[in-house]
Design a protein around this motif. Sequence first.
Motif, mmCIF file in Angstrom:
data_model
loop_
_atom_site.group_PDB
_atom_site.id
_atom_site.type_symbol
_atom_site.label_atom_id
_atom_site.label_comp_id
_atom_site.label_asym_id
_atom_site.label_seq_id
_atom_site.Cartn_x
_atom_site.Cartn_y
_atom_site.Cartn_z
ATOM 1 N N LEU A 1 61.993 18.544 15.385
ATOM 2 C CA LEU A 1 61.565 19.487 16.417
ATOM 3 C C LEU A 1 62.289 20.841 16.359
ATOM 4 N N PRO A 2 63.585 20.898 15.984
ATOM 5 C CA PRO A 2 64.194 22.222 15.853
ATOM 6 C C PRO A 2 63.507 23.104 14.807
ATOM 7 N N ILE A 3 62.908 22.482 13.768
ATOM 8 C CA ILE A 3 62.156 23.269 12.789
ATOM 9 C C ILE A 3 60.875 23.812 13.433
ATOM 10 N N VAL A 4 60.224 22.986 14.270
ATOM 11 C CA VAL A 4 59.055 23.472 15.013
ATOM 12 C C VAL A 4 59.467 24.651 15.894
ATOM 13 N N ALA A 5 60.626 24.521 16.555
ATOM 14 C CA ALA A 5 61.128 25.606 17.402
ATOM 15 C C ALA A 5 61.416 26.856 16.570
ATOM 16 N N ALA A 6 62.016 26.668 15.395
ATOM 17 C CA ALA A 6 62.321 27.802 14.523
ATOM 18 C C ALA A 6 61.043 28.492 14.057
ATOM 19 N N PHE A 7 60.026 27.705 13.729
ATOM 20 C CA PHE A 7 58.747 28.271 13.302
ATOM 21 C C PHE A 7 58.106 29.052 14.451
ATOM 22 N N GLY A 8 58.160 28.485 15.664
ATOM 23 C CA GLY A 8 57.606 29.186 16.824
ATOM 24 C C GLY A 8 58.294 30.506 17.068
ATOM 25 N N LEU A 9 59.633 30.530 16.961
ATOM 26 C CA LEU A 9 60.362 31.779 17.174
ATOM 27 C C LEU A 9 60.074 32.784 16.074
ATOM 28 N N ALA A 10 59.938 32.320 14.838
ATOM 29 C CA ALA A 10 59.644 33.230 13.730
ATOM 30 C C ALA A 10 58.306 33.932 13.943
ATOM 31 N N VAL A 11 57.276 33.172 14.357
ATOM 32 C CA VAL A 11 55.969 33.779 14.630
ATOM 33 C C VAL A 11 56.070 34.713 15.829
ATOM 34 N N PHE A 12 56.849 34.326 16.842
ATOM 35 C CA PHE A 12 57.087 35.175 18.016
ATOM 36 C C PHE A 12 57.660 36.530 17.588
ATOM 37 N N LEU A 13 58.625 36.509 16.685
ATOM 38 C CA LEU A 13 59.240 37.756 16.224
ATOM 39 C C LEU A 13 58.271 38.595 15.401
ATOM 40 N N LEU A 14 57.399 37.935 14.646
ATOM 41 C CA LEU A 14 56.380 38.680 13.908
ATOM 42 C C LEU A 14 55.449 39.416 14.871
ATOM 43 N N VAL A 15 55.010 38.735 15.932
ATOM 44 C CA VAL A 15 54.151 39.371 16.930
ATOM 45 C C VAL A 15 54.916 40.474 17.649
ATOM 46 N N THR A 16 56.200 40.230 17.926
ATOM 47 C CA THR A 16 57.022 41.237 18.596
ATOM 48 C C THR A 16 57.092 42.520 17.779
ATOM 49 N N ARG A 17 57.162 42.387 16.456
ATOM 50 C CA ARG A 17 57.191 43.580 15.598
ATOM 51 C C ARG A 17 55.927 44.427 15.758
ATOM 52 N N MET A 18 54.823 43.784 16.132
ATOM 53 C CA MET A 18 53.565 44.497 16.277
ATOM 54 C C MET A 18 53.544 45.382 17.518
ATOM 55 N N VAL A 19 54.352 45.019 18.533
ATOM 56 C CA VAL A 19 54.306 45.765 19.796
ATOM 57 C C VAL A 19 55.622 46.450 20.144
ATOM 58 N N ALA A 20 56.682 46.165 19.392
ATOM 59 C CA ALA A 20 58.005 46.661 19.776
ATOM 60 C C ALA A 20 58.168 48.164 19.589
ATOM 61 N N GLN A 21 57.381 48.768 18.712
ATOM 62 C CA GLN A 21 57.577 50.178 18.399
ATOM 63 C C GLN A 21 57.291 51.077 19.591
ATOM 64 N N ASN A 22 56.288 50.719 20.403
ATOM 65 C CA ASN A 22 55.818 51.629 21.440
ATOM 66 C C ASN A 22 55.890 51.044 22.847
ATOM 67 N N GLU A 23 56.753 50.068 23.044
ATOM 68 C CA GLU A 23 56.818 49.473 24.377
ATOM 69 C C GLU A 23 58.253 49.210 24.795
#
Length: 317
Positions: free
Chosen positions: A163-185
Amino acid sequence: MSELSLSKAAIDHNRISYGLTLMVLSVLLSPLIDIFSKLAIATVPSAEITAARFLLQIVFILPIVLVRGTLFDLTWRKSALHALRGGLLVVTMLSFITTLKVMEVADAIAIFFVEPIILTILGSIFLKETIGWRRYTACAVGFLGSLLVIQPSMQEVGLVALLPIVAAFGLAVFLLVTRMVAQNEDPWSMQFHAGIWGGLFCLALLWFGEGSGSSVFDPVWPDGRAWYYLLGVGVTATISGVLGVYAYRAAPASVLAPLQYLEIVSATIFGWLVFGDLPDALKWLGIAIIIGSGLYIIWRERQVQKTAGIAPVSPAI
Protein backbone atom coordinates in the motif's frame (compact mmCIF):
# COMPACT_ATOMS: atom_id res chain seq x y z
CA MET A 1 32.30 42.72 -6.47
CA SER A 2 30.28 45.87 -5.74
CA GLU A 3 28.60 46.62 -2.41
CA LEU A 4 25.21 46.14 -4.11
CA SER A 5 26.21 42.68 -5.34
CA LEU A 6 27.54 41.72 -1.92
CA SER A 7 24.35 42.94 -0.27
CA LYS A 8 22.19 40.96 -2.73
CA ALA A 9 24.32 37.84 -2.20
CA ALA A 10 23.93 38.21 1.57
CA ILE A 11 20.15 38.57 1.25
CA ASP A 12 19.95 35.49 -1.00
CA HIS A 13 22.10 33.52 1.44
CA ASN A 14 19.88 34.55 4.36
CA ARG A 15 16.71 33.61 2.45
CA ILE A 16 18.13 30.19 1.55
CA SER A 17 19.22 29.62 5.16
CA TYR A 18 15.73 30.62 6.31
CA GLY A 19 14.17 28.23 3.78
CA LEU A 20 16.45 25.39 4.84
CA THR A 21 15.55 25.94 8.51
CA LEU A 22 11.82 25.88 7.76
CA MET A 23 12.18 22.77 5.59
CA VAL A 24 14.10 20.92 8.31
CA LEU A 25 11.38 21.79 10.82
CA SER A 26 8.71 20.66 8.35
CA VAL A 27 10.22 17.24 7.62
CA LEU A 28 11.11 16.60 11.27
CA LEU A 29 7.53 17.40 12.28
CA SER A 30 5.85 15.57 9.40
CA PRO A 31 6.16 12.01 10.83
CA LEU A 32 4.05 13.11 13.81
CA ILE A 33 1.12 13.07 11.36
CA ASP A 34 1.76 9.36 10.89
CA ILE A 35 2.35 8.74 14.60
CA PHE A 36 -1.03 10.29 15.49
CA SER A 37 -2.63 8.41 12.59
CA LYS A 38 -1.21 5.10 13.82
CA LEU A 39 -2.49 5.81 17.34
CA ALA A 40 -5.94 6.76 16.02
CA ILE A 41 -6.34 3.84 13.62
CA ALA A 42 -6.51 1.38 16.51
CA THR A 43 -10.13 2.49 17.01
CA VAL A 44 -10.96 4.84 14.09
CA PRO A 45 -11.23 3.80 10.39
CA SER A 46 -8.62 5.23 8.04
CA ALA A 47 -11.21 7.08 5.90
CA GLU A 48 -12.39 8.92 9.02
CA ILE A 49 -8.82 9.88 9.95
CA THR A 50 -8.27 11.12 6.40
CA ALA A 51 -11.51 13.13 6.51
CA ALA A 52 -10.53 14.69 9.84
CA ARG A 53 -7.20 15.78 8.39
CA PHE A 54 -8.87 17.44 5.40
CA LEU A 55 -11.57 19.14 7.48
CA LEU A 56 -9.08 20.55 9.99
CA GLN A 57 -6.82 21.66 7.13
CA ILE A 58 -9.78 23.57 5.63
CA VAL A 59 -10.53 25.26 8.97
CA PHE A 60 -6.94 26.36 9.46
CA ILE A 61 -6.35 27.58 5.90
CA LEU A 62 -9.72 29.33 5.36
CA PRO A 63 -8.68 32.54 7.19
CA ILE A 64 -5.50 32.72 5.10
CA VAL A 65 -7.23 32.47 1.72
CA LEU A 66 -9.87 34.98 2.89
CA VAL A 67 -7.18 37.51 3.81
CA ARG A 68 -5.32 36.88 0.54
CA GLY A 69 -8.57 37.21 -1.45
CA THR A 70 -7.93 34.00 -3.41
CA LEU A 71 -10.85 31.91 -2.12
CA PHE A 72 -12.86 32.14 -5.36
CA ASP A 73 -9.92 32.55 -7.72
CA LEU A 74 -10.57 29.55 -9.95
CA THR A 75 -12.23 28.56 -13.21
CA TRP A 76 -14.23 25.44 -14.07
CA ARG A 77 -11.06 23.94 -15.54
CA LYS A 78 -9.23 24.63 -12.31
CA SER A 79 -12.13 23.13 -10.34
CA ALA A 80 -11.80 19.88 -12.28
CA LEU A 81 -8.06 19.79 -11.63
CA HIS A 82 -8.58 20.58 -7.94
CA ALA A 83 -11.11 17.75 -7.74
CA LEU A 84 -8.59 15.41 -9.36
CA ARG A 85 -5.87 16.55 -6.95
CA GLY A 86 -8.21 16.06 -3.99
CA GLY A 87 -9.10 12.56 -5.16
CA LEU A 88 -5.45 11.63 -5.60
CA LEU A 89 -4.67 12.86 -2.09
CA VAL A 90 -7.50 10.70 -0.72
CA VAL A 91 -6.02 7.64 -2.46
CA THR A 92 -2.56 8.53 -1.14
CA MET A 93 -3.63 9.11 2.45
CA LEU A 94 -6.08 6.19 2.67
CA SER A 95 -3.43 3.79 1.38
CA PHE A 96 -0.74 5.05 3.70
CA ILE A 97 -2.87 5.36 6.85
CA THR A 98 -4.35 1.88 6.31
CA THR A 99 -0.79 0.54 6.15
CA LEU A 100 0.04 2.05 9.55
CA LYS A 101 -2.44 -0.26 11.29
CA VAL A 102 -0.09 -3.21 10.75
CA MET A 103 3.28 -1.75 9.74
CA GLU A 104 5.94 0.27 11.52
CA VAL A 105 5.96 3.98 10.66
CA ALA A 106 9.61 4.03 9.53
CA ASP A 107 9.12 1.01 7.24
CA ALA A 108 6.02 2.51 5.62
CA ILE A 109 7.72 5.88 5.05
CA ALA A 110 10.82 4.19 3.63
CA ILE A 111 8.72 2.32 1.04
CA PHE A 112 6.71 5.48 0.35
CA PHE A 113 9.93 7.31 -0.55
CA VAL A 114 10.04 5.53 -3.90
CA GLU A 115 7.74 8.44 -4.88
CA PRO A 116 10.54 10.57 -6.46
CA ILE A 117 11.47 7.51 -8.53
CA ILE A 118 7.88 7.04 -9.72
CA LEU A 119 7.57 10.78 -10.41
CA THR A 120 10.73 10.70 -12.53
CA ILE A 121 9.38 7.84 -14.66
CA LEU A 122 5.89 9.36 -15.00
CA GLY A 123 7.41 12.72 -15.93
CA SER A 124 9.30 11.10 -18.77
CA ILE A 125 6.13 9.36 -20.02
CA PHE A 126 3.47 12.07 -19.69
CA LEU A 127 5.41 15.34 -19.65
CA LYS A 128 8.00 14.17 -22.19
CA GLU A 129 10.80 15.13 -19.82
CA THR A 130 14.19 13.90 -20.99
CA ILE A 131 15.50 11.25 -18.60
CA GLY A 132 18.94 9.81 -19.21
CA TRP A 133 20.22 6.33 -18.49
CA ARG A 134 21.79 7.46 -15.21
CA ARG A 135 18.45 8.42 -13.66
CA TYR A 136 16.74 5.32 -15.05
CA THR A 137 19.50 3.24 -13.42
CA ALA A 138 19.02 5.11 -10.14
CA CYS A 139 15.27 4.38 -10.36
CA ALA A 140 15.94 0.67 -10.81
CA VAL A 141 18.37 0.63 -7.87
CA GLY A 142 15.83 2.49 -5.72
CA PHE A 143 13.15 -0.08 -6.50
CA LEU A 144 15.55 -2.86 -5.53
CA GLY A 145 16.13 -1.04 -2.24
CA SER A 146 12.40 -0.83 -1.64
CA LEU A 147 12.13 -4.61 -2.14
CA LEU A 148 14.54 -5.10 0.77
CA VAL A 149 12.02 -3.30 2.98
CA ILE A 150 8.90 -4.76 1.34
CA GLN A 151 9.90 -8.44 1.33
CA PRO A 152 10.21 -8.97 5.11
CA SER A 153 7.22 -6.66 5.65
CA MET A 154 5.10 -8.82 3.31
CA GLN A 155 6.08 -11.90 5.30
CA GLU A 156 4.89 -10.09 8.44
CA VAL A 157 1.70 -8.35 7.25
CA GLY A 158 0.95 -9.66 3.73
CA LEU A 159 -0.04 -7.59 0.69
CA VAL A 160 -0.78 -4.55 2.87
CA ALA A 161 2.97 -3.89 2.64
CA LEU A 162 2.39 -2.80 -0.98
CA LEU A 163 0.00 0.00 0.00
CA PRO A 164 2.81 2.55 0.55
CA ILE A 165 3.70 2.06 -3.14
CA VAL A 166 0.06 2.80 -4.04
CA ALA A 167 0.35 5.92 -1.86
CA ALA A 168 3.62 6.90 -3.55
CA PHE A 169 2.05 6.46 -6.99
CA GLY A 170 -0.95 8.57 -5.96
CA LEU A 171 1.30 11.37 -4.71
CA ALA A 172 3.46 11.24 -7.84
CA VAL A 173 0.39 11.71 -10.08
CA PHE A 174 -0.83 14.45 -7.70
CA LEU A 175 2.46 16.32 -8.18
CA LEU A 176 2.23 15.93 -11.95
CA VAL A 177 -1.24 17.52 -11.91
CA THR A 178 0.04 20.19 -9.52
CA ARG A 179 2.71 21.15 -12.06
CA MET A 180 -0.09 21.87 -14.53
CA VAL A 181 -1.70 24.51 -12.29
CA ALA A 182 1.10 25.71 -10.01
CA GLN A 183 2.50 28.32 -12.39
CA ASN A 184 -0.49 30.67 -12.28
CA GLU A 185 -2.26 29.98 -9.01
CA ASP A 186 -1.79 30.88 -5.36
CA PRO A 187 -0.41 27.86 -3.41
CA TRP A 188 -2.72 28.55 -0.46
CA SER A 189 -5.74 28.48 -2.77
CA MET A 190 -4.52 25.21 -4.28
CA GLN A 191 -4.11 23.66 -0.84
CA PHE A 192 -7.51 24.90 0.32
CA HIS A 193 -9.47 23.64 -2.69
CA ALA A 194 -7.67 20.28 -2.70
CA GLY A 195 -8.71 20.01 0.95
CA ILE A 196 -12.34 20.83 0.08
CA TRP A 197 -12.52 18.14 -2.60
CA GLY A 198 -10.59 15.62 -0.51
CA GLY A 199 -12.96 16.18 2.41
CA LEU A 200 -16.02 15.75 0.18
CA PHE A 201 -14.68 12.50 -1.27
CA CYS A 202 -13.93 11.14 2.21
CA LEU A 203 -17.38 12.05 3.53
CA ALA A 204 -18.95 10.28 0.54
CA LEU A 205 -16.87 7.17 1.21
CA LEU A 206 -17.89 7.21 4.88
CA TRP A 207 -21.56 7.65 3.96
CA PHE A 208 -21.50 4.67 1.62
CA GLY A 209 -19.40 2.66 4.08
CA GLU A 210 -21.67 3.17 7.08
CA GLY A 211 -22.78 -0.17 8.51
CA SER A 212 -20.45 -2.16 6.25
CA GLY A 213 -18.22 -3.27 9.10
CA SER A 214 -15.18 -2.19 7.07
CA SER A 215 -12.15 -1.12 9.11
CA VAL A 216 -11.44 1.42 6.38
CA PHE A 217 -14.82 2.97 5.52
CA ASP A 218 -17.33 2.27 8.32
CA PRO A 219 -17.44 5.42 10.51
CA VAL A 220 -17.42 5.26 14.32
CA TRP A 221 -17.83 7.78 17.08
CA PRO A 222 -14.27 8.30 18.42
CA ASP A 223 -13.60 7.68 22.09
CA GLY A 224 -12.12 10.40 24.29
CA ARG A 225 -8.46 9.81 23.50
CA ALA A 226 -9.05 9.32 19.76
CA TRP A 227 -10.35 12.90 19.48
CA TYR A 228 -6.93 14.15 20.58
CA TYR A 229 -5.22 11.87 18.04
CA LEU A 230 -7.43 13.22 15.23
CA LEU A 231 -6.72 16.78 16.34
CA GLY A 232 -3.02 15.95 16.39
CA VAL A 233 -3.22 14.69 12.79
CA GLY A 234 -4.88 17.91 11.59
CA VAL A 235 -2.67 20.30 13.55
CA THR A 236 0.65 18.68 12.68
CA ALA A 237 -0.35 18.29 9.01
CA THR A 238 -1.28 21.98 8.78
CA ILE A 239 1.83 23.25 10.57
CA SER A 240 4.12 21.00 8.52
CA GLY A 241 2.39 22.11 5.31
CA VAL A 242 2.65 25.82 6.17
CA LEU A 243 6.34 25.47 7.01
CA GLY A 244 6.85 23.69 3.67
CA VAL A 245 5.06 26.42 1.71
CA TYR A 246 7.22 29.16 3.16
CA ALA A 247 10.38 27.06 2.83
CA TYR A 248 9.80 26.67 -0.93
CA ARG A 249 9.12 30.39 -1.21
CA ALA A 250 12.45 31.22 0.43
CA ALA A 251 14.78 28.68 -1.17
CA PRO A 252 15.02 26.80 -4.51
CA ALA A 253 13.32 23.40 -4.73
CA SER A 254 16.61 21.82 -5.84
CA VAL A 255 18.22 22.90 -2.55
CA LEU A 256 15.35 21.76 -0.35
CA ALA A 257 14.42 18.44 -1.98
CA PRO A 258 17.24 16.33 -0.42
CA LEU A 259 16.11 17.38 3.07
CA GLN A 260 12.89 15.40 2.61
CA TYR A 261 14.82 12.24 3.45
CA LEU A 262 15.35 13.51 6.99
CA GLU A 263 11.75 12.40 7.47
CA ILE A 264 12.89 8.78 7.59
CA VAL A 265 15.26 9.68 10.45
CA SER A 266 12.62 11.52 12.48
CA ALA A 267 10.05 8.80 11.73
CA THR A 268 12.44 6.17 13.09
CA ILE A 269 13.05 8.22 16.25
CA PHE A 270 9.35 8.91 16.88
CA GLY A 271 8.43 5.30 16.09
CA TRP A 272 11.00 4.05 18.59
CA LEU A 273 9.94 6.52 21.31
CA VAL A 274 6.19 5.89 20.95
CA PHE A 275 5.95 2.26 19.79
CA GLY A 276 9.41 0.82 20.48
CA ASP A 277 9.84 -0.03 16.77
CA LEU A 278 13.22 -0.11 15.03
CA PRO A 279 14.01 -1.44 11.50
CA ASP A 280 16.25 -4.51 11.32
CA ALA A 281 19.57 -4.61 9.43
CA LEU A 282 18.04 -5.70 6.09
CA LYS A 283 15.49 -2.90 6.21
CA TRP A 284 18.20 -0.37 7.09
CA LEU A 285 20.09 -1.48 3.98
CA GLY A 286 16.96 -1.01 1.86
CA ILE A 287 16.34 2.41 3.41
CA ALA A 288 19.92 3.47 2.68
CA ILE A 289 19.61 2.37 -0.97
CA ILE A 290 16.28 4.22 -1.39
CA ILE A 291 17.74 7.39 0.10
CA GLY A 292 20.90 7.12 -2.02
CA SER A 293 19.03 6.62 -5.28
CA GLY A 294 16.58 9.41 -4.48
CA LEU A 295 19.37 11.85 -3.65
CA TYR A 296 21.16 10.93 -6.86
CA ILE A 297 18.01 11.53 -8.93
CA ILE A 298 17.57 14.95 -7.28
CA TRP A 299 21.25 15.83 -7.85
CA ARG A 300 21.19 14.67 -11.45
CA GLU A 301 17.99 16.62 -12.20
CA ARG A 302 19.60 19.71 -10.69
CA GLN A 303 22.63 19.30 -12.95
CA VAL A 304 20.43 18.89 -16.05
CA GLN A 305 18.37 21.96 -15.14
CA LYS A 306 21.52 23.98 -14.54
CA THR A 307 22.92 22.97 -17.93
CA ALA A 308 19.65 23.79 -19.69
CA GLY A 309 19.12 27.01 -17.75
CA ILE A 310 15.73 25.86 -16.43
CA ALA A 311 14.42 27.09 -13.09
CA PRO A 312 12.91 24.22 -11.08
CA VAL A 313 9.25 24.54 -10.15
CA SER A 314 8.49 24.48 -6.43
CA PRO A 315 5.64 22.12 -5.59
CA ALA A 316 2.53 23.38 -3.83
CA ILE A 317 2.69 21.66 -0.47
